[in-house]
Design a protein around this motif. Structure first.
Motif, PDB file in Angstrom:
ATOM      1  N   ALA A   9       0.849  -1.193   0.000  1.00  0.00           N
ATOM      2  CA  ALA A   9       0.000   0.000   0.000  1.00  0.00           C
ATOM      3  C   ALA A   9       0.882   1.240   0.000  1.00  0.00           C
ATOM      4  O   ALA A   9       1.968   1.255   0.592  1.00  0.00           O
ATOM      5  N   ALA A  10       0.409   2.291  -0.651  1.00  0.00           N
ATOM      6  CA  ALA A  10       1.122   3.561  -0.718  1.00  0.00           C
ATOM      7  C   ALA A  10       0.160   4.675  -0.332  1.00  0.00           C
ATOM      8  O   ALA A  10      -0.989   4.705  -0.781  1.00  0.00           O
ATOM      9  N   TYR A  11       0.635   5.596   0.517  1.00  0.00           N
ATOM     10  CA  TYR A  11      -0.216   6.685   0.991  1.00  0.00           C
ATOM     11  C   TYR A  11       0.614   7.953   1.116  1.00  0.00           C
ATOM     12  O   TYR A  11       1.847   7.908   1.159  1.00  0.00           O
ATOM     13  N   GLY A  12      -0.081   9.099   1.164  1.00  0.00           N
ATOM     14  CA  GLY A  12       0.644  10.365   1.287  1.00  0.00           C
ATOM     15  C   GLY A  12      -0.246  11.558   1.067  1.00  0.00           C
ATOM     16  O   GLY A  12      -1.307  11.678   1.683  1.00  0.00           O
ATOM     17  N   ALA A  13       0.176  12.452   0.158  1.00  0.00           N
ATOM     18  CA  ALA A  13      -0.482  13.739  -0.041  1.00  0.00           C
ATOM     19  C   ALA A  13      -1.751  13.587  -0.873  1.00  0.00           C
ATOM     20  O   ALA A  13      -1.930  14.233  -1.915  1.00  0.00           O
ATOM     21  N   THR A  14      -2.637  12.746  -0.399  1.00  0.00           N
ATOM     22  CA  THR A  14      -3.938  12.518  -1.029  1.00  0.00           C
ATOM     23  C   THR A  14      -4.796  11.744  -0.049  1.00  0.00           C
ATOM     24  O   THR A  14      -4.282  11.140   0.901  1.00  0.00           O
ATOM     25  N   SER A  15      -6.076  11.752  -0.277  1.00  0.00           N
ATOM     26  CA  SER A  15      -6.988  10.990   0.586  1.00  0.00           C
ATOM     27  C   SER A  15      -7.128   9.548   0.142  1.00  0.00           C
ATOM     28  O   SER A  15      -7.858   8.773   0.763  1.00  0.00           O
ATOM     29  N   ILE A  16      -6.439   9.174  -0.922  1.00  0.00           N
ATOM     30  CA  ILE A  16      -6.539   7.818  -1.468  1.00  0.00           C
ATOM     31  C   ILE A  16      -5.339   6.986  -1.018  1.00  0.00           C
ATOM     32  O   ILE A  16      -4.196   7.434  -1.088  1.00  0.00           O
ATOM     33  N   SER A  19       1.956  -2.771 -11.298  1.00  0.00           N
ATOM     34  CA  SER A  19       0.659  -2.206 -11.670  1.00  0.00           C
ATOM     35  C   SER A  19      -0.220  -2.025 -10.442  1.00  0.00           C
ATOM     36  O   SER A  19      -0.095  -2.740  -9.443  1.00  0.00           O
ATOM     37  N   ALA A  20      -1.127  -1.061 -10.557  1.00  0.00           N
ATOM     38  CA  ALA A  20      -2.056  -0.784  -9.461  1.00  0.00           C
ATOM     39  C   ALA A  20      -3.220  -1.758  -9.498  1.00  0.00           C
ATOM     40  O   ALA A  20      -3.567  -2.320 -10.548  1.00  0.00           O
ATOM     41  N   LEU A  21      -3.834  -1.985  -8.337  1.00  0.00           N
ATOM     42  CA  LEU A  21      -5.037  -2.797  -8.232  1.00  0.00           C
ATOM     43  C   LEU A  21      -6.242  -1.853  -8.270  1.00  0.00           C
ATOM     44  O   LEU A  21      -6.533  -1.193  -7.266  1.00  0.00           O
ATOM     45  N   PRO A  22      -6.922  -1.751  -9.394  1.00  0.00           N
ATOM     46  CA  PRO A  22      -7.982  -0.743  -9.525  1.00  0.00           C
ATOM     47  C   PRO A  22      -9.172  -0.991  -8.611  1.00  0.00           C
ATOM     48  O   PRO A  22      -9.893  -0.053  -8.266  1.00  0.00           O
ATOM     49  N   ASN A  23      -9.386  -2.239  -8.211  1.00  0.00           N
ATOM     50  CA  ASN A  23     -10.541  -2.551  -7.369  1.00  0.00           C
ATOM     51  C   ASN A  23     -10.239  -2.384  -5.883  1.00  0.00           C
ATOM     52  O   ASN A  23     -11.109  -2.636  -5.055  1.00  0.00           O
ATOM     53  N   VAL A  24      -9.016  -1.983  -5.559  1.00  0.00           N
ATOM     54  CA  VAL A  24      -8.621  -1.877  -4.166  1.00  0.00           C
ATOM     55  C   VAL A  24      -8.192  -0.443  -3.880  1.00  0.00           C
ATOM     56  O   VAL A  24      -7.080  -0.046  -4.195  1.00  0.00           O
ATOM     57  N   ILE A  25      -9.065   0.316  -3.280  1.00  0.00           N
ATOM     58  CA  ILE A  25      -8.779   1.710  -2.949  1.00  0.00           C
ATOM     59  C   ILE A  25      -9.454   2.035  -1.623  1.00  0.00           C
ATOM     60  O   ILE A  25     -10.635   1.735  -1.437  1.00  0.00           O
ATOM     61  N   LEU A  26      -8.667   2.617  -0.715  1.00  0.00           N
ATOM     62  CA  LEU A  26      -9.235   3.119   0.529  1.00  0.00           C
ATOM     63  C   LEU A  26      -9.365   4.632   0.381  1.00  0.00           C
ATOM     64  O   LEU A  26      -8.376   5.351   0.432  1.00  0.00           O
ATOM     65  N   GLN A  27     -10.580   5.085   0.172  1.00  0.00           N
ATOM     66  CA  GLN A  27     -10.806   6.501  -0.079  1.00  0.00           C
ATOM     67  C   GLN A  27     -11.942   7.001   0.795  1.00  0.00           C
ATOM     68  O   GLN A  27     -12.940   6.316   1.003  1.00  0.00           O
ATOM     69  N   SER A  28     -11.761   8.212   1.333  1.00  0.00           N
ATOM     70  CA  SER A  28     -12.777   8.819   2.180  1.00  0.00           C
ATOM     71  C   SER A  28     -12.937  10.278   1.787  1.00  0.00           C
ATOM     72  O   SER A  28     -11.942  10.984   1.567  1.00  0.00           O
ATOM     73  N   ASP A  29     -14.177  10.718   1.716  1.00  0.00           N
ATOM     74  CA  ASP A  29     -14.452  12.104   1.357  1.00  0.00           C
ATOM     75  C   ASP A  29     -14.085  13.077   2.470  1.00  0.00           C
ATOM     76  O   ASP A  29     -13.808  14.254   2.210  1.00  0.00           O
ATOM     77  N   THR A  30     -14.076  12.591   3.703  1.00  0.00           N
ATOM     78  CA  THR A  30     -13.789  13.475   4.832  1.00  0.00           C
ATOM     79  C   THR A  30     -12.326  13.456   5.242  1.00  0.00           C
ATOM     80  O   THR A  30     -11.892  14.307   6.005  1.00  0.00           O
TER      81      THR A  30
END
Length: 470
Positions: free
Chosen positions: A407-414, A424-435
């Motif tokens: 997993a990679a995280y940083g300057a984004t909510s994703i 390659s990225a896994l398009p069906n696997v995303i941890l995203q939150s609007d808040t």
């Protein structure tokens, strides 16, 4: 010569008889004679048992020693039971799971963990206890203009017995500086280590409820950039490895139930490894000056899973170095300071933000402020793959279940997921939150198939994820 002549006929009587001769004879076999004989074994012996019957004695108990023993071991047993209570390690297990199974990903908890609006705080560190029953959060201000004199906290949340995450922390530890790194011991659920912005490295034994005073392992001259427990390098103790912005990597032995600290080895990545300073002449003040000057600012490091003596170091100037504990050489002027660098990989154009060695392969992954994720082979100086991103990644973490996914995280909510073999990225696997704002920290819980995510507004999210996927 021949003549014809006739003779009279001649006759005779028949001599055949109808009577047959008879003769009697005896059989050829002899008459069988039967006789009775006695058995061959006639001797008998009687032997007594070798054991002697003894009278039973009533066992004696020392109730004072028994009470002292139970008092000593009960807290640890209860803590271990709490750690494993409600574990669902095999929940959702399916060996034929595909990427489509990520429909099971869902957010279980979302909460704000810091109430002071005047103190702009981020969750700078997250760590699960080895049993998965406890989550520790470290805090830091979002930006430091100068030296840190903030009072910060470590909050510890324990799952309830009905497997619920509490709304309030079970324990709060206060520190005199912002937290830069926090980490539970991989085998001891009561041991927690933290690195601070003021350079201190502290260790708590949370089993003792009567005291929350930590053991001060060391005090660096600059902020602690990373901590890591190392349990495979020495057999008689645990090693706590700390790196700082002043360029030092220190290996500390913790003995006597983590109350005694011994400096095992002291490493420094010398500035001569920086290409921008390769033409710099030797120190005119003598060799001792070269030994005491600061090294390259270390931003991240990680040890190889194949060889516990090999580790990779990333620096602020973008350098990626292969280092060895056993092949380090002394720095001029001081035999106690060692330069561990044995090889160098292709550099990042920006600062290195994170390094993670594969738990199963001879690979490691790096991220940098140049918005790139690179995949390296330990034995090749050139990177194998480059993943270009739209935002800066500040942290990497290997996923549970499938060790080829990180997993990679940083300057984004994703929070994105990638396959180390294909890049390659896994398009069906995303941890995203609007808040959620920028993601500042992340930690996987392998016992409960969860991942904790913290952001730059001190908000905490706990997500449920499947264990097996591709």
């Amino acid at each position: 010569m021949f003549s014809d002549k006739s003779f009279d006929p001649v006759g005779f009587r028949s001599q055949s008889s109808t009577e047959k001769s008879q003769k009697s004879s005896n059989i050829q076999t002899d008459i069988v004679v039967y006789e009775d004989g006695s058995s061959q074994s006639e001797e008998k012996k009687s032997v007594e048992t070798q054991t002697q019957t003894e009278s039973k004695k009533t066992p004696e108990f020392n109730y004072e020693r028994l009470a002292a023993f139970l008092k000593r071991v009960t807290p640890g047993i209860l803590e271990a039971l709490d750690e494993t209570y409600g574990s669902n390690a095999f929940e959702d297990y399916n060996p034929e799971t595909t990427s489509e199974s990520f429909s099971a990903v869902n957010c279980l908890t979302k909460m704000k963990t810091w109430d002071n609006p005047d103190f702009k705080t981020k969750i700078s560190g997250l760590t699960w206890s080895p049993g998965g029953g406890s989550l520790a959060l470290g805090y830091s201000v979002t930006f430091h203009e100068n030296w840190c004199n903030h009072l910060s906290k470590i909050k510890i949340y324990n799952f309830t017995r009905d497997n619920k995450f509490p709304a309030a922390p079970n324990k709060v530890l206060e520190v005199n500086s912002c937290i830069t790194s926090i980490l539970y011991h991989p085998h001891e659920p009561s041991i927690l280590a933290a690195g601070l912005f003021n350079g201190d490295v502290l260790v708590w034994n949370l089993r003792d409820d009567t005291s929350v005073t930590p053991v001060q392992v060391f005090s660096h001259g600059d902020f602690v950039s990373q901590l890591q427990w190392h349990t495979k390098l020495v057999t008689d103790s645990s090693l706590l490895v700390s790196a700082s912005a002043e360029g030092y990597i220190l290996l500390h032995k913790l003995l006597a139930n983590f109350t005694t600290v011994i400096l095992f080895k002291r490493f420094k990545v010398a500035k001569e490894h920086n290409p921008s300073e390769s033409a710099r002449p030797r120190s005119s003040g003598g060799t001792r000056e070269r030994a005491i000057e600061a090294g390259l600012t270390i931003t991240s490091f990680d040890f190889s899973s194949k060889d516990p003596s090999i580790f990779i170091v990333g620096t602020l100037c973008g350098g990626v170095y292969k280092c060895s504990v056993d092949q380090a050489v002394s720095v001029e002027g001081d035999e106690s300071i060692l330069d561990p660098v044995i090889d160098e990989y292709n550099r990042h154009e920006g600062s290195v933000t994170s390094i993670k060695c594969s738990p199963t392969k001879n690979l490691f992954v790096t991220s940098g402020t140049d918005k790139e994720i690179r995949i390296y082979d330990f034995d090749q100086t050139a990177n194998q793959k480059i993943i270009n991103l739209e935002s800066t990644t500040i942290g990497l973490s290997w996923c549970i279940g499938n060790k080829d996914i990180f997993a990679a995280y940083g300057a984004t909510s994703i929070v994105g997921f990638y396959n180390v073999n294909t890049g390659s990225a896994l398009p069906n696997v995303i941890l995203q939150s609007d808040t959620r704002e920028n993601t500042s920290s992340l930690s996987f819980n392998s016992k409960r198939d969860m991942v904790a995510v913290g952001d730059t507004r001190a908000c905490l999210e706990i997500w449920k994820i499947p264990r097996y996927y591709s």
